[in-house]
Design a protein around this motif. Structure first.
Motif, PDB file in Angstrom:
ATOM      1  N   LEU A  19       0.827  -1.205   0.000  1.00 37.45           N
ATOM      2  CA  LEU A  19       0.000   0.000   0.000  1.00 37.45           C
ATOM      3  C   LEU A  19       0.861   1.255   0.000  1.00 37.45           C
ATOM      4  O   LEU A  19       0.568   2.223  -0.709  1.00 37.45           O
ATOM      5  N   GLY A  23       0.409   2.739  -3.548  1.00 31.33           N
ATOM      6  CA  GLY A  23      -0.632   3.734  -3.328  1.00 31.33           C
ATOM      7  C   GLY A  23      -2.011   3.105  -3.343  1.00 31.33           C
ATOM      8  O   GLY A  23      -2.215   2.008  -3.848  1.00 31.33           O
ATOM      9  N   PRO A  24      -2.984   3.811  -2.787  1.00 27.86           N
ATOM     10  CA  PRO A  24      -4.334   3.234  -2.662  1.00 27.86           C
ATOM     11  C   PRO A  24      -5.076   3.106  -3.996  1.00 27.86           C
ATOM     12  O   PRO A  24      -5.991   2.311  -4.110  1.00 27.86           O
ATOM     13  N   LYS A  25      -4.698   3.860  -5.019  1.00 27.66           N
ATOM     14  CA  LYS A  25      -5.396   3.754  -6.299  1.00 27.66           C
ATOM     15  C   LYS A  25      -4.894   2.589  -7.139  1.00 27.66           C
ATOM     16  O   LYS A  25      -5.659   1.940  -7.845  1.00 27.66           O
ATOM     17  N   LYS A  26      -3.617   2.323  -7.095  1.00 24.01           N
ATOM     18  CA  LYS A  26      -3.033   1.287  -7.941  1.00 24.01           C
ATOM     19  C   LYS A  26      -3.239  -0.126  -7.390  1.00 24.01           C
ATOM     20  O   LYS A  26      -3.249  -1.092  -8.148  1.00 24.01           O
ATOM     21  N   LEU A  27      -3.409  -0.264  -6.085  1.00 27.36           N
ATOM     22  CA  LEU A  27      -3.510  -1.585  -5.483  1.00 27.36           C
ATOM     23  C   LEU A  27      -4.731  -2.367  -5.975  1.00 27.36           C
ATOM     24  O   LEU A  27      -4.591  -3.526  -6.361  1.00 27.36           O
TER      25      LEU A  27
END
Length: 67
Positions: A19, A23-27
């Motif tokens: 994370l 990052g929270p968008k790519k995970l």
């Protein structure tokens, strides 16, 4: 050697590092892509197991044409 590798605390630590790095968008996108690729691989393997005689017959026909 790898006896206690996937304990819940280890998995949480790996998820936390992923994370931070991704990052929270790519995970979620990464998880979705990984899931789709695994499903595609499984379906390709299942299709290969279903038609082994067909592919062998096609190879023999191709070799006969070349001779």
């Amino acid at each position: 050697m790898f006896e206690g590798l996937f304990q819940p605390t280890h998995l949480l630590l790996i998820l936390g590092v992923a994370l931070l790095v991704l990052g929270p968008k790519k995970l979620p996108e990464l998880g979705k892509g990984l899931g789709e690729s695994i499903r595609g691989f499984k379906s390709a393997m299942a299709a290969k197991e279903e038609d082994p005689a067909v592919s062998k017959n096609n190879i023999g026909a191709d070799q006969a044409k070349n001779q």
